[in-house]
Design a protein around this motif. Structure first.
Motif, PDB file in Angstrom:
ATOM      1  N   GLY A 234       0.815  -1.205   0.000  1.00  0.00           N
ATOM      2  CA  GLY A 234       0.000   0.000   0.000  1.00  0.00           C
ATOM      3  C   GLY A 234       0.850   1.256   0.000  1.00  0.00           C
ATOM      4  N   SER A 235       0.218   2.403   0.208  1.00  0.00           N
ATOM      5  CA  SER A 235       0.932   3.679   0.172  1.00  0.00           C
ATOM      6  C   SER A 235       0.723   4.451   1.468  1.00  0.00           C
ATOM      7  CB  SER A 235       0.482   4.518  -1.029  1.00  0.00           C
ATOM      8  OG  SER A 235      -0.911   4.707  -1.021  1.00  0.00           O
ATOM      9  N   LEU A 236       1.787   5.090   1.914  1.00  0.00           N
ATOM     10  CA  LEU A 236       1.793   5.859   3.153  1.00  0.00           C
ATOM     11  C   LEU A 236       2.360   7.240   2.868  1.00  0.00           C
ATOM     12  CD1 LEU A 236       1.706   6.077   6.345  1.00  0.00           C
ATOM     13  CD2 LEU A 236       4.074   5.216   6.291  1.00  0.00           C
ATOM     14  N   VAL A 237       1.686   8.274   3.345  1.00  0.00           N
ATOM     15  CA  VAL A 237       2.146   9.652   3.222  1.00  0.00           C
ATOM     16  C   VAL A 237       2.432  10.175   4.627  1.00  0.00           C
ATOM     17  CG1 VAL A 237       1.551  11.991   2.499  1.00  0.00           C
ATOM     18  CG2 VAL A 237       0.820  10.026   1.116  1.00  0.00           C
ATOM     19  N   VAL A 238       3.677  10.629   4.864  1.00  0.00           N
ATOM     20  CA  VAL A 238       4.069  11.086   6.194  1.00  0.00           C
ATOM     21  C   VAL A 238       4.633  12.497   6.131  1.00  0.00           C
ATOM     22  CG1 VAL A 238       5.404  10.606   8.278  1.00  0.00           C
ATOM     23  CG2 VAL A 238       4.723   8.717   6.785  1.00  0.00           C
ATOM     24  N   GLU A 239       4.008  13.414   6.850  1.00  0.00           N
ATOM     25  CA  GLU A 239       4.601  14.726   7.066  1.00  0.00           C
ATOM     26  C   GLU A 239       5.323  14.672   8.408  1.00  0.00           C
ATOM     27  OE1 GLU A 239       2.992  19.076   6.347  1.00  0.00           O
ATOM     28  OE2 GLU A 239       2.453  18.419   8.375  1.00  0.00           O
ATOM     29  N   ALA A 240       6.645  14.797   8.352  1.00  0.00           N
ATOM     30  CA  ALA A 240       7.466  14.702   9.564  1.00  0.00           C
ATOM     31  C   ALA A 240       8.169  16.032   9.771  1.00  0.00           C
ATOM     32  CB  ALA A 240       8.485  13.571   9.433  1.00  0.00           C
ATOM     33  N   GLY A 241       7.785  16.754  10.833  1.00  0.00           N
ATOM     34  CA  GLY A 241       8.334  18.077  11.088  1.00  0.00           C
ATOM     35  C   GLY A 241       9.843  18.060  11.266  1.00  0.00           C
ATOM     36  N   THR A 242      10.451  19.232  11.097  1.00  0.00           N
ATOM     37  CA  THR A 242      11.899  19.363  11.253  1.00  0.00           C
ATOM     38  C   THR A 242      12.335  18.834  12.614  1.00  0.00           C
ATOM     39  OG1 THR A 242      11.792  21.359   9.913  1.00  0.00           O
ATOM     40  CG2 THR A 242      13.818  20.991  11.156  1.00  0.00           C
ATOM     41  N   GLY A 243      13.363  18.008  12.617  1.00  0.00           N
ATOM     42  CA  GLY A 243      13.891  17.476  13.867  1.00  0.00           C
ATOM     43  C   GLY A 243      13.366  16.106  14.241  1.00  0.00           C
ATOM     44  N   VAL A 244      12.370  15.600  13.496  1.00  0.00           N
ATOM     45  CA  VAL A 244      11.829  14.268  13.798  1.00  0.00           C
ATOM     46  C   VAL A 244      12.885  13.192  13.550  1.00  0.00           C
ATOM     47  CG1 VAL A 244      10.193  12.511  12.978  1.00  0.00           C
ATOM     48  CG2 VAL A 244       9.405  14.835  13.445  1.00  0.00           C
ATOM     49  N   GLY A 245      13.712  13.403  12.529  1.00  0.00           N
ATOM     50  CA  GLY A 245      14.687  12.377  12.154  1.00  0.00           C
ATOM     51  C   GLY A 245      14.075  11.392  11.175  1.00  0.00           C
TER      52      GLY A 245
ATOM     53  N   LEU B 233       1.177   3.202  -8.775  1.00  0.00           N
ATOM     54  CA  LEU B 233       0.306   2.345  -7.964  1.00  0.00           C
ATOM     55  C   LEU B 233      -0.317   1.235  -8.792  1.00  0.00           C
ATOM     56  CD1 LEU B 233      -1.495   5.094  -5.837  1.00  0.00           C
ATOM     57  CD2 LEU B 233       0.696   3.962  -5.417  1.00  0.00           C
ATOM     58  N   ARG B 234      -0.387   1.436 -10.114  1.00  0.00           N
ATOM     59  CA  ARG B 234      -0.933   0.435 -11.063  1.00  0.00           C
ATOM     60  C   ARG B 234      -2.271  -0.109 -10.573  1.00  0.00           C
ATOM     61  NH1 ARG B 234       4.464  -2.863 -11.561  1.00  0.00           N
ATOM     62  NH2 ARG B 234       3.181  -4.293 -10.385  1.00  0.00           N
ATOM     63  N   GLU B 235      -3.175   0.844 -10.307  1.00  0.00           N
ATOM     64  CA  GLU B 235      -4.495   0.489  -9.798  1.00  0.00           C
ATOM     65  C   GLU B 235      -5.179  -0.517 -10.722  1.00  0.00           C
ATOM     66  OE1 GLU B 235      -6.520   4.176  -9.343  1.00  0.00           O
ATOM     67  OE2 GLU B 235      -5.489   4.709  -7.491  1.00  0.00           O
ATOM     68  N   GLY B 236      -5.740  -1.548 -10.121  1.00  0.00           N
ATOM     69  CA  GLY B 236      -6.456  -2.560 -10.894  1.00  0.00           C
ATOM     70  C   GLY B 236      -5.622  -3.772 -11.244  1.00  0.00           C
ATOM     71  N   GLU B 237      -4.294  -3.675 -11.120  1.00  0.00           N
ATOM     72  CA  GLU B 237      -3.444  -4.826 -11.443  1.00  0.00           C
ATOM     73  C   GLU B 237      -3.361  -5.769 -10.241  1.00  0.00           C
ATOM     74  OE1 GLU B 237       0.287  -3.999 -13.254  1.00  0.00           O
ATOM     75  OE2 GLU B 237      -0.490  -2.324 -14.449  1.00  0.00           O
ATOM     76  N   ALA B 238      -3.170  -7.034 -10.523  1.00  0.00           N
ATOM     77  CA  ALA B 238      -3.267  -8.072  -9.488  1.00  0.00           C
ATOM     78  C   ALA B 238      -2.257  -7.891  -8.360  1.00  0.00           C
ATOM     79  CB  ALA B 238      -3.100  -9.446 -10.135  1.00  0.00           C
ATOM     80  N   ASP B 239      -1.006  -7.550  -8.682  1.00  0.00           N
ATOM     81  CA  ASP B 239       0.030  -7.494  -7.651  1.00  0.00           C
ATOM     82  C   ASP B 239       0.241  -6.084  -7.111  1.00  0.00           C
ATOM     83  OD1 ASP B 239       1.081  -6.404  -9.944  1.00  0.00           O
ATOM     84  OD2 ASP B 239       3.106  -7.170  -9.585  1.00  0.00           O
TER      85      ASP B 239
ATOM     86  N   SER C  97      -1.234  -4.284  -4.847  1.00  0.00           N
ATOM     87  CA  SER C  97      -1.349  -4.090  -3.397  1.00  0.00           C
ATOM     88  C   SER C  97      -0.172  -4.663  -2.622  1.00  0.00           C
ATOM     89  CB  SER C  97      -2.648  -4.714  -2.887  1.00  0.00           C
ATOM     90  OG  SER C  97      -2.638  -6.111  -3.122  1.00  0.00           O
ATOM     91  N   THR C  98       0.680  -5.460  -3.272  1.00  0.00           N
ATOM     92  CA  THR C  98       1.802  -6.063  -2.542  1.00  0.00           C
ATOM     93  C   THR C  98       2.997  -5.122  -2.453  1.00  0.00           C
ATOM     94  OG1 THR C  98       2.775  -7.053  -4.528  1.00  0.00           O
ATOM     95  CG2 THR C  98       1.086  -8.327  -3.362  1.00  0.00           C
ATOM     96  N   ARG C  99       3.019  -4.091  -3.280  1.00  0.00           N
ATOM     97  CA  ARG C  99       4.155  -3.178  -3.277  1.00  0.00           C
ATOM     98  C   ARG C  99       3.926  -2.076  -2.256  1.00  0.00           C
ATOM     99  NH1 ARG C  99       5.938  -1.771  -9.279  1.00  0.00           N
ATOM    100  NH2 ARG C  99       7.966  -1.647  -8.289  1.00  0.00           N
ATOM    101  N   ALA C 100       5.026  -1.574  -1.694  1.00  0.00           N
ATOM    102  CA  ALA C 100       4.949  -0.547  -0.653  1.00  0.00           C
ATOM    103  C   ALA C 100       5.503   0.764  -1.183  1.00  0.00           C
ATOM    104  CB  ALA C 100       5.739  -0.994   0.581  1.00  0.00           C
ATOM    105  N   TRP C 101       4.737   1.843  -0.996  1.00  0.00           N
ATOM    106  CA  TRP C 101       5.130   3.175  -1.439  1.00  0.00           C
ATOM    107  C   TRP C 101       5.075   4.112  -0.238  1.00  0.00           C
ATOM    108  CZ3 TRP C 101       6.566   3.510  -6.514  1.00  0.00           C
ATOM    109  CH2 TRP C 101       6.129   2.487  -7.360  1.00  0.00           C
TER     110      TRP C 101
END
Length: 674
Positions: free
Chosen positions: A45-56, A397-403, A405-409
């Motif tokens: 799946g896909s993950l979006v992360v906003e990490a403030g300055t200093g989070v590392g 993301l190749r929406e609709g393709e079989a594999d 959902s197995t990839r990580a973004w």
């Protein structure tokens, strides 16, 4: 055992990271982000992360990626950040974790020495000046010892050197397998190493260039990777639209003319009138530029009808038709000697491709794109999609393709929006359905920083505004002995404020004023970081676009950031205009849904230059009264880190005085507001 367990252990007190990094200490936000990345890697799946300055955030994505044992692609915004990841952060972590990981660095062609073109440059040495000849000699000497051919390794080579295009290749002029130096090719070697590596570090430009033309080697690499991580992801949309459209420039045409002349005279002298062929192409390119006439340097001309706005349609189309015919003549001339040398095969392809682009720009634009002309030093014809959403959904993301959902973004940055869904980033990037995580900065902004909006400045569009901002910056810089960065929203303001400050301090010995464009960026930053060391005067740095982000000046070298105006997108820009019209057609408010979020993100990026470490202290000044007086100002203020607000000139002067006393003594005063 799940991936969560070793990740949690690595970030715990007494864990691997605390033993490997001298200044490491557990941070709740850093661990929280690392566990979210670990879950995404494990589940896809896909993950979006906003990490403030200093989070590392770098360690937050690198640790789970490395511990997963998966093949990983890391993409970042610039070549400098690539070098930092590959040369410092990754090796340090790999050693600390004790993992047998093979790493590779892959950049675009323009970063690598082309041995064949270096030899051609030597043969054509009469066309370069003496200084360039000295640089060429240094490159030739370095070429004997370099393993990677990465020009970033060559000390003293200015990134703006006109010699670089002569000793590097492009997709257009590369000879491929027919090149006499193919076996020694640094680009091919880098690609081979990338295909064999466990972790490959690239940049966004390379990634999208490959999505557009499938040429960089990524087409072979990406299918073998299950985990892809994009750092500095806030640049993805604007980088992507550059490559997913079409461009035709007078520079490309002049390069083709020059290379045709050089190859013709070297390999087929006397068989074709090469001088005439080259001069005809140069003339056609020049006539296209003349069809635009005199315009403001850097102006973007809307192009919604047959011709860009303000141009005579008949003259414009005539210049394009003449260019198309001249490219056809160039094609025929080179094709007549195509069997003599491999150089001619590539020239044929280039002439054909440029002719195809002329045909594209003579036809109506695609419905979901915007077209314009950049009238700079060279002319640039551009057709661009409004965003990268469709490309991300279909090609990444190749929406609709079989594999799929197995990839990580994973997409991360310190600044991705000003609402809980990070819509500024997720909507144009086709990631509206992604998991979203916001991790706040661990810095105590209320104790470390303050923001001041002067109420007595002229309005942003008044002629005296830049002068008033320069005066304010001079006042603060004098109080602090330099340590001041002025960020402008336009090149006009950059010049006005820079000239005003240089005039004010020239010959006084009080402060040194550095202005973007007068030195290379790297040299400007190095001098600014030095400050008043070694008895030199302190520094004021005046800069625009490229300094609003990615510039790290921790400690006392920077304690005052002055932003001249709220960074709204220019409403007359064709791309901005087209995006606004699309929102309007959807029944949305372009100002609230586009202009304000854009300004919020840019303002947050500029303000982010001020506090880079937990011990930093400083003041942010925004020279735009709208931040304090307009209704949308509250939303923009909320996008900034939670700094103390200075409500008067007296409080501003007191804050400067407190910073001066802290900097001088190195020991906080009990009365110090910090």
């Amino acid at each position: 055992m799940t991936l969560d367990d070793p990740v949690r252990e690595a970030f715990a007190a007494g864990g691997v990271l605390s033993r490997a990094a001298e200044h490491f200490r557990p941070r709740t936000g850093q661990t929280r982000m690392a566990l979210a990345v670990a879950r995404t890697i494990a589940n896809g799946g896909s993950l979006v992360v906003e990490a403030g300055t200093g989070v590392g955030k770098t360690f937050s994505y690198l640790v789970p990626a490395l511990l997963s044992g998966e093949r990983v692609l890391l993409s970042t915004a610039t070549k400098t950040l690539q070098d930092q990841l590959h040369g410092r952060d990754l090796p340090r972590l790999v050693e600390a974790l004790g993992l047998p990981v093979r790493m590779a660095l892959l950049k675009g062609r323009a970063s690598y020495l082309c041995i064949h073109r270096m030899e051609l440059a030597r043969r054509d040495a009469g066309s370069v000046d003496r200084a360039a000849l000295r640089s060429l000699a240094k490159i030739e000497e370095w070429a004997q010892v370099t393993r990677t051919g990465d020009l970033a390794e060559l000390p003293g080579l200015d990134e703006r050197s006109p010699l670089i295009p002569l000793v590097t290749s492009t997709r257009e002029n590369c000879l491929g397998a027919q090149c006499p130096k193919f076996r020694q090719c640094h680009v091919n070697q880098a690609r081979k190493e990338a295909l064999a590596a466990d972790v490959v570090v690239i940049n966004h430009h390379l990634f999208f260039a490959d999505l557009a033309v499938r040429e960089s080697g990524m087409a072979e690499l990406l299918p073998t990777v299950r985990v892809a991580i994009f750092d500095e992801a806030h640049q993805l949309n604007e980088t992507g639209v550059q490559f997913l459209g079409a461009q035709l420039t007078t520079g490309q045409l002049l390069d083709l003319a020059r290379d045709t002349l050089a190859a013709g005279l070297q390999f087929a002298r006397g068989l074709v009138d090469w001088s005439r062929a080259a001069s005809n192409l140069e003339r056609a390119a020049r006539d296209l530029r003349l069809a635009v006439g005199r315009t403001v340097q850097g102006a973007r001309l809307r192009w919604v009808d047959e011709a860009p706005e303000g141009l005579d349609a008949e003259s414009w189309r005539g210049a394009l038709a003449q260019l198309r015919d001249t490219l056809a003549e160039t094609y025929d001339a080179v094709n007549s000697v195509s069997e003599i040398a491999p150089d001619f095969s590539r020239l044929i392809e280039r002439a054909h491709e440029l002719g195809r682009r002329v045909d594209l720009f003579m036809a109506p634009a695609d419905a979901d794109s915007v077209r314009w002309v950049d009238a700079g030093t060279q002319l640039r014809l551009v057709e661009s999609p409004l965003d990268i959403a469709q490309a991300v959904r279909e090609k990444l993301l190749r929406e609709g393709e079989a594999d799929a959902s197995t990839r990580a973004w994973v997409f991360t940055s310190a600044t991705l929006g000003d609402d809980d869904r990070l819509s500024w980033f997720t909507e144009p990037c086709g990631l509206a359905e992604s998991e979203v995580l916001r991790v706040e900065s661990p810095f105590d902004y209320a104790a470390q920083a303050a923001v001041y909006v002067p109420r007595d400045l002229p309005r942003p569009n008044d002629p005296g505004h830049s002068g008033a901002v320069a005066k304010l910056a001079a006042q603060g810089a004098l109080a602090l002995g330099g340590r001041t960065m002025v960020l402008t929203t336009t090149l006009r303001a950059l010049r006005a404020i820079g000239e005003e400050l240089q005039s004010r301090f020239s010959g006084t010995g009080e402060l040194e004023v550095l202005v973007q464009g007068q030195w290379p960026k790297r040299r400007l930053i190095e001098r600014f970081r030095e400050g008043d060391a070694m008895g030199r005067p302190g520094c004021v740095l005046v800069a625009s676009a490229s300094f609003w982000e990615g510039v790290d000046v921790p400690g006392e070298a920077l304690q005052l950031v002055v932003i001249d105006k709220l960074p709204f997108p220019p409403p007359g820009d064709p791309l901005v205009e087209a995006r606004s019209q699309r929102l309007q057609s959807q029944g949305r408010n372009p100002f609230n849904d586009y202009f304000v979020p854009e300004a919020a993100v840019a303002l947050k990026q500029g303000a982010g230059r001020l506090i880079r470490r937990e011990s930093d202290q400083g003041v942010l000044v925004v020279g735009d009264t709208r931040l304090a007086t307009m209704g949308y100002g509250k939303r923009l203020m909320a996008a900034l880190p939670p700094m103390r607000v200075l409500g008067s000139k007296e409080e501003w002067l007191a804050a400067l005085d407190a910073l001066t006393r802290t900097s001088t003594t190195g020991d906080p005063d009990p009365s110090n507001p910090w």
